[in-house]
Design an enzyme around this catalytic site. Sequence first.
Site, PDB file in Angstrom:
ATOM      1  N   GLU A  68       0.844  -1.202   0.000  1.00 47.81           N
ATOM      2  CA  GLU A  68       0.000   0.000   0.000  1.00 47.81           C
ATOM      3  C   GLU A  68       0.880   1.252   0.000  1.00 47.81           C
ATOM      4  O   GLU A  68       1.856   1.322   0.743  1.00 47.81           O
ATOM      5  CB  GLU A  68      -0.894  -0.027   1.244  1.00 47.81           C
ATOM      6  CG  GLU A  68      -1.865   1.137   1.290  1.00 47.81           C
ATOM      7  CD  GLU A  68      -2.856   0.994   2.431  1.00 47.81           C
ATOM      8  OE1 GLU A  68      -3.558  -0.025   2.512  1.00 47.81           O
ATOM      9  OE2 GLU A  68      -2.904   1.930   3.248  1.00 47.81           O
TER      10      GLU A  68
ATOM     11  N   ARG B  29     -15.616   3.156   3.789  1.00 47.65           N
ATOM     12  CA  ARG B  29     -16.518   4.227   4.211  1.00 47.65           C
ATOM     13  C   ARG B  29     -15.731   5.504   4.422  1.00 47.65           C
ATOM     14  O   ARG B  29     -16.134   6.573   4.006  1.00 47.65           O
ATOM     15  CB  ARG B  29     -17.203   3.831   5.526  1.00 47.65           C
ATOM     16  CG  ARG B  29     -18.244   4.825   5.975  1.00 47.65           C
ATOM     17  CD  ARG B  29     -18.603   4.627   7.424  1.00 47.65           C
ATOM     18  NE  ARG B  29     -17.507   5.027   8.313  1.00 47.65           N
ATOM     19  CZ  ARG B  29     -17.551   4.946   9.629  1.00 47.65           C
ATOM     20  NH1 ARG B  29     -18.633   4.451  10.224  1.00 47.65           N
ATOM     21  NH2 ARG B  29     -16.526   5.342  10.371  1.00 47.65           N
TER      22      ARG B  29
ATOM     23  N   TYR C 122     -11.658  -5.643  10.635  1.00 44.99           N
ATOM     24  CA  TYR C 122     -11.147  -5.189  11.930  1.00 44.99           C
ATOM     25  C   TYR C 122     -11.065  -6.331  12.947  1.00 44.99           C
ATOM     26  O   TYR C 122     -12.064  -6.661  13.595  1.00 44.99           O
ATOM     27  CB  TYR C 122     -12.057  -4.044  12.439  1.00 44.99           C
ATOM     28  CG  TYR C 122     -12.064  -2.918  11.435  1.00 44.99           C
ATOM     29  CD1 TYR C 122     -11.110  -1.916  11.492  1.00 44.99           C
ATOM     30  CD2 TYR C 122     -12.956  -2.923  10.354  1.00 44.99           C
ATOM     31  CE1 TYR C 122     -11.058  -0.925  10.528  1.00 44.99           C
ATOM     32  CE2 TYR C 122     -12.903  -1.937   9.376  1.00 44.99           C
ATOM     33  CZ  TYR C 122     -11.949  -0.938   9.478  1.00 44.99           C
ATOM     34  OH  TYR C 122     -11.891   0.036   8.508  1.00 44.99           O
TER      35      TYR C 122
ATOM     36  N   ASP D  77     -19.914  -6.575  13.746  1.00 46.35           N
ATOM     37  CA  ASP D  77     -18.891  -6.143  12.786  1.00 46.35           C
ATOM     38  C   ASP D  77     -18.726  -7.201  11.682  1.00 46.35           C
ATOM     39  O   ASP D  77     -18.582  -6.862  10.499  1.00 46.35           O
ATOM     40  CB  ASP D  77     -17.570  -5.917  13.522  1.00 46.35           C
ATOM     41  CG  ASP D  77     -16.696  -4.897  12.812  1.00 46.35           C
ATOM     42  OD1 ASP D  77     -17.249  -4.015  12.133  1.00 46.35           O
ATOM     43  OD2 ASP D  77     -15.469  -5.006  12.910  1.00 46.35           O
TER      44      ASP D  77
ATOM     45  N   ARG E 108       7.940   3.466   1.741  1.00 44.88           N
ATOM     46  CA  ARG E 108       9.352   3.116   1.913  1.00 44.88           C
ATOM     47  C   ARG E 108       9.557   1.661   1.499  1.00 44.88           C
ATOM     48  O   ARG E 108       8.696   0.820   1.762  1.00 44.88           O
ATOM     49  CB  ARG E 108       9.767   3.287   3.367  1.00 44.88           C
ATOM     50  CG  ARG E 108       9.708   4.756   3.748  1.00 44.88           C
ATOM     51  CD  ARG E 108      10.065   4.940   5.196  1.00 44.88           C
ATOM     52  NE  ARG E 108       9.615   6.263   5.600  1.00 44.88           N
ATOM     53  CZ  ARG E 108       9.463   6.639   6.837  1.00 44.88           C
ATOM     54  NH1 ARG E 108       9.737   5.803   7.806  1.00 44.88           N
ATOM     55  NH2 ARG E 108       9.054   7.848   7.125  1.00 44.88           N
TER      56      ARG E 108
HETATM   57  P1  FAD Z   1     -17.551   0.205   6.980  1.00 42.90           P
HETATM   58  O1  FAD Z   1     -17.129  -1.214   7.000  1.00 42.90           O
HETATM   59  O2  FAD Z   1     -18.608   0.593   6.030  1.00 42.90           O
HETATM   60  O3  FAD Z   1     -18.106   0.644   8.385  1.00 42.90           O
HETATM   61  C1  FAD Z   1     -17.276   0.725   9.527  1.00 42.90           C
HETATM   62  C2  FAD Z   1     -17.939  -0.012  10.686  1.00 42.90           C
HETATM   63  O4  FAD Z   1     -19.141   0.653  11.034  1.00 42.90           O
HETATM   64  C3  FAD Z   1     -18.301  -1.427  10.322  1.00 42.90           C
HETATM   65  O5  FAD Z   1     -17.223  -2.305  10.605  1.00 42.90           O
HETATM   66  C4  FAD Z   1     -19.517  -1.653  11.140  1.00 42.90           C
HETATM   67  O6  FAD Z   1     -19.152  -2.104  12.411  1.00 42.90           O
HETATM   68  C5  FAD Z   1     -20.154  -0.284  11.274  1.00 42.90           C
HETATM   69  N1  FAD Z   1     -21.229  -0.102  10.280  1.00 42.90           N
HETATM   70  C6  FAD Z   1     -21.203   0.684   9.171  1.00 42.90           C
HETATM   71  N2  FAD Z   1     -22.393   0.614   8.511  1.00 42.90           N
HETATM   72  C7  FAD Z   1     -23.153  -0.222   9.220  1.00 42.90           C
HETATM   73  C8  FAD Z   1     -24.490  -0.688   9.092  1.00 42.90           C
HETATM   74  N3  FAD Z   1     -25.289  -0.322   8.088  1.00 42.90           N
HETATM   75  N4  FAD Z   1     -24.965  -1.528  10.019  1.00 42.90           N
HETATM   76  C9  FAD Z   1     -24.201  -1.927  11.060  1.00 42.90           C
HETATM   77  N5  FAD Z   1     -22.923  -1.525  11.247  1.00 42.90           N
HETATM   78  C10 FAD Z   1     -22.424  -0.677  10.365  1.00 42.90           C
HETATM   79  N6  FAD Z   1      -9.472   5.625   5.188  1.00 42.90           N
HETATM   80  C11 FAD Z   1      -9.318   6.614   4.275  1.00 42.90           C
HETATM   81  O7  FAD Z   1      -9.834   7.725   4.473  1.00 42.90           O
HETATM   82  N7  FAD Z   1      -8.604   6.408   3.113  1.00 42.90           N
HETATM   83  C12 FAD Z   1      -8.030   5.223   2.809  1.00 42.90           C
HETATM   84  O8  FAD Z   1      -7.411   5.060   1.754  1.00 42.90           O
HETATM   85  C13 FAD Z   1      -8.164   4.149   3.766  1.00 42.90           C
HETATM   86  N8  FAD Z   1      -7.633   2.917   3.527  1.00 42.90           N
HETATM   87  C14 FAD Z   1      -7.855   1.889   4.407  1.00 42.90           C
HETATM   88  C15 FAD Z   1      -7.382   0.597   4.110  1.00 42.90           C
HETATM   89  C16 FAD Z   1      -7.625  -0.461   4.979  1.00 42.90           C
HETATM   90  C17 FAD Z   1      -7.108  -1.847   4.622  1.00 42.90           C
HETATM   91  C18 FAD Z   1      -8.348  -0.252   6.199  1.00 42.90           C
HETATM   92  C19 FAD Z   1      -8.611  -1.395   7.146  1.00 42.90           C
HETATM   93  C20 FAD Z   1      -8.829   1.020   6.507  1.00 42.90           C
HETATM   94  C21 FAD Z   1      -8.594   2.101   5.628  1.00 42.90           C
HETATM   95  N9  FAD Z   1      -9.077   3.384   5.887  1.00 42.90           N
HETATM   96  C22 FAD Z   1      -8.917   4.397   4.969  1.00 42.90           C
HETATM   97  C23 FAD Z   1      -9.759   3.671   7.170  1.00 42.90           C
HETATM   98  C24 FAD Z   1     -11.287   3.488   7.069  1.00 42.90           C
HETATM   99  O9  FAD Z   1     -11.828   4.444   6.206  1.00 42.90           O
HETATM  100  C25 FAD Z   1     -11.864   3.624   8.461  1.00 42.90           C
HETATM  101  O10 FAD Z   1     -11.474   2.539   9.269  1.00 42.90           O
HETATM  102  C26 FAD Z   1     -13.368   3.867   8.556  1.00 42.90           C
HETATM  103  O11 FAD Z   1     -13.689   4.289   9.875  1.00 42.90           O
HETATM  104  C27 FAD Z   1     -14.207   2.634   8.266  1.00 42.90           C
HETATM  105  O12 FAD Z   1     -14.170   2.313   6.947  1.00 42.90           O
HETATM  106  P2  FAD Z   1     -14.782   0.897   6.457  1.00 42.90           P
HETATM  107  O13 FAD Z   1     -14.719   0.866   5.002  1.00 42.90           O
HETATM  108  O14 FAD Z   1     -14.203  -0.214   7.202  1.00 42.90           O
HETATM  109  O15 FAD Z   1     -16.317   1.143   6.897  1.00 42.90           O
END
Ligand code: FAD
Length: 291
Positions: free
Chosen positions: A9, A99, A140, A153, A267
């Site tokens: 990444e 998200r 997570y 989750d 890096r």
């Molecule tokens: P989601 O999985 O949609 O939601 C997060 C959590 O909220 C879920 O695990 C769930 O527990 C709860 N939730 C959401 N919707 C619902 C629902 N309808 N019903 C019940 N529970 C719900 N952030 C950036 O800004 N840019 C990036 O490039 C970036 N890259 C990342 C790469 C990886 C591999 C990871 C693990 C994270 C990254 N993040 C990035 C951080 C990420 O945006 C945050 O962790 C954010 O808070 C959650 O995103 P998500 O896609 O996991 O969300």
Amino acid sequence: MSALHVSFEFFPPKTDKMQETLWSTVEKLAPLGPDFVSVTYGAGGSTRARTHETVARIIRETALPVAAHLTCVAATREEVDAVVKEYWVAGVKHIVALRGDPPGGPGDPYEPHPGGYANAAELAAGARKIAPFEITVGCYPEKHPDSPSLAADIDHLKRKIDAGATRAVTQFFYDNTVYLRYLEAVRKAGVTIPIVPGLMPVTNFAGLRKMADVCGATLPGRLVKLFQNLDADPQTRDLISATVAAEQCLDLAEEGVDHFHFYTLNRDKLAYALCHMLGVRPKPTAAVSAA
Ligand code: FAD
């Protein structure tokens, strides 16, 4: 040890100097033949243009399969869809659908944009409506802080899979039993897609501690002790960081993990050395092609 898979990444560079660093990292890591490399998307779309440029350059100048991260934050569905379409036209076939964090940073309550995608599952479904993207999502091992329980989750992860995700990359962790327990729980819940461990090298420990706090990731006491009093001694810290990362990777490989995702921070040295230790060696055909 059977053939292992790796992915790297990167974040989109802000300055010419950072651009040079990223590019020499890409050149060093490309011959290892990663399954894919990915480029992050800044909070609230702040890196939209830079993410796009970085991804486009990787497509233009290398043979690397590339994934573009995308988030739902502070944008309407139409705005997000426009980015998705731009990616497809630029030759991006793989999206890391996220998200995103609230504009105030992780820890603040998340308010979806009224006209936007509410979460990563909706975004994945939206992208797949536009074109047959490969979709990776985040997951997570210690549950997302917004989630009431690990079971809830995992249910949300299943929604992301139903929406088209075929791989999940984990939040960083430093205690492998946390990952292995999570893997067992998701498999029990019927999740069959690869759950790829996301591995973050320890650089600035004070910064990592802050990030871990807001992400709900635990830093084991052993790790805290190892990095005590090293903030002003980057050389020792880097050596310890490399040792910790090597132990973590080799232990995961022994546990049967066959894909490692490295948060490289742009890096090359540590990621390259870890790959070497895992037996992932340069493949001449995977080298960066001449621009
Ligand atoms: P989601 O999985 O949609 O939601 C997060 C959590 O909220 C879920 O695990 C769930 O527990 C709860 N939730 C959401 N919707 C619902 C629902 N309808 N019903 C019940 N529970 C719900 N952030 C950036 O800004 N840019 C990036 O490039 C970036 N890259 C990342 C790469 C990886 C591999 C990871 C693990 C994270 C990254 N993040 C990035 C951080 C990420 O945006 C945050 O962790 C954010 O808070 C959650 O995103 P998500 O896609 O996991 O969300």
